[in-house]
Design an enzyme around this catalytic site. Structure first.
Site, PDB file in Angstrom:
ATOM      1  N   CYS A 114       0.840  -1.199   0.000  1.00 13.89           N
ATOM      2  CA  CYS A 114       0.000   0.000   0.000  1.00 13.89           C
ATOM      3  C   CYS A 114       0.874   1.248   0.000  1.00 13.89           C
ATOM      4  O   CYS A 114       0.651   2.194  -0.776  1.00 13.89           O
ATOM      5  CB  CYS A 114      -0.926  -0.007   1.212  1.00 13.89           C
ATOM      6  SG  CYS A 114      -2.120   1.356   1.241  1.00 13.89           S
ATOM      7  N   CYS A 231       8.230   2.899   5.679  1.00 13.47           N
ATOM      8  CA  CYS A 231       7.242   2.797   4.615  1.00 13.47           C
ATOM      9  C   CYS A 231       7.873   2.669   3.243  1.00 13.47           C
ATOM     10  O   CYS A 231       7.178   2.405   2.264  1.00 13.47           O
ATOM     11  CB  CYS A 231       6.303   4.002   4.637  1.00 13.47           C
ATOM     12  SG  CYS A 231       7.156   5.569   4.376  1.00 13.47           S
TER      13      CYS A 231
END
Length: 244
Positions: A114, A231
């Site tokens: 994601c 991330c």
């Protein structure tokens, strides 16, 4: 900018002098921009505009940010009278991803895919247009991945065979307390979520307030192990370095 001597830059700057690092980096590079995450990275903007009113700033809009964060980004834009380049995910890639996996697949199979679509790919497109960028990374933000963080470095994750990208981390040795002392001293705007117990702020589904004495990173991707809490924006922090 024709040539940049990283070794000389490091030798002629002091790692604890954040404002000087920013000013000198902006003198070295015309094509340099600040990455503004919508949290306390506004300290970078405050320091930079004192040197150059035409500072370039960009921010990632993942489509999943808190309403407070969107308001904060606009507050910063108005406060400093600057343009902020808002980066969005590729529509087709995002639509295919959510069609196949839904809106909350990261709770089941991790946040990397994601984040790759919503953060890393938009950032990669932006960095391809720059010679250097400035981030608000600090060593104490994520002890599992950022123990070793230089204030100036080659960006090993986003450099290409055709071009070397440089990365500056002026706040590398700052603590959270240092950041907030600066915010209070210079009346710097900050995200209202900080007053609600949020310390490290990302996307709404993946961020929560932390309790007293909890590390700030415990409010991010809390269902995952601490060594996975990057991330992909600063994937070069991971050892061994993973390329995306």
């Amino acid at each position: 900018m024709s040539t940049f001597d990283l070794t000389s830059f490091v030798a002629n700057n002091v790692e604890d002098e954040a404002q000087k690092i920013i000013h000198n980096a902006m003198r070295e590079f015309d094509n340099i921009a600040i990455s503004f995450s919508g949290a306390e990275d506004v300290v970078l903007i405050d320091m930079a505009v004192k040197a150059n009113k035409n500072v370039k700033v960009f921010s990632l809009d993942t489509g999943r940010l808190h309403a407070e964060t969107y308001r904060f980004i606009d507050q910063v834009r108005k406060h400093y009278n600057i343009e902020i380049d808002i980066l969005s995910p590729n529509n087709e890639a995002l639509e295919n991803f959510t069609r196949e996996k839904g809106l909350f697949s990261f709770f089941e199979d991790g946040h990397k895919e994601c984040c790759g679509i919503r953060k890393v790919q938009p950032l990669k497109r932006k960095l391809a247009t720059l010679d250097a960028w400035i981030t608000g990374q600090r060593k104490d933000q994520s002890p599992g991945t950022r123990n070793v963080l230089a204030f100036a470095e080659v960006d090993s994750a986003f450099s290409s065979d055709e071009k070397t990208l440089y990365k500056f981390n002026p706040l590398a040795n700052w603590s959270s307390e240092d950041v907030w002392n600066y915010i209070k001293m210079f009346d710097v705007p900050y995200n209202e979520l900080h007053s609600k117990g949020f310390v490290s702020i990302g996307c709404e589904p993946c961020t929560r307030a932390v309790l007293p004495n909890q590390h700030e990173r415990e409010g991010r991707w809390w269902w995952e192990e601490s060594e996975h809490k990057e991330c992909g924006l600063h994937i070069g922090n991971l050892i061994p370095t993973a390329q995306q």
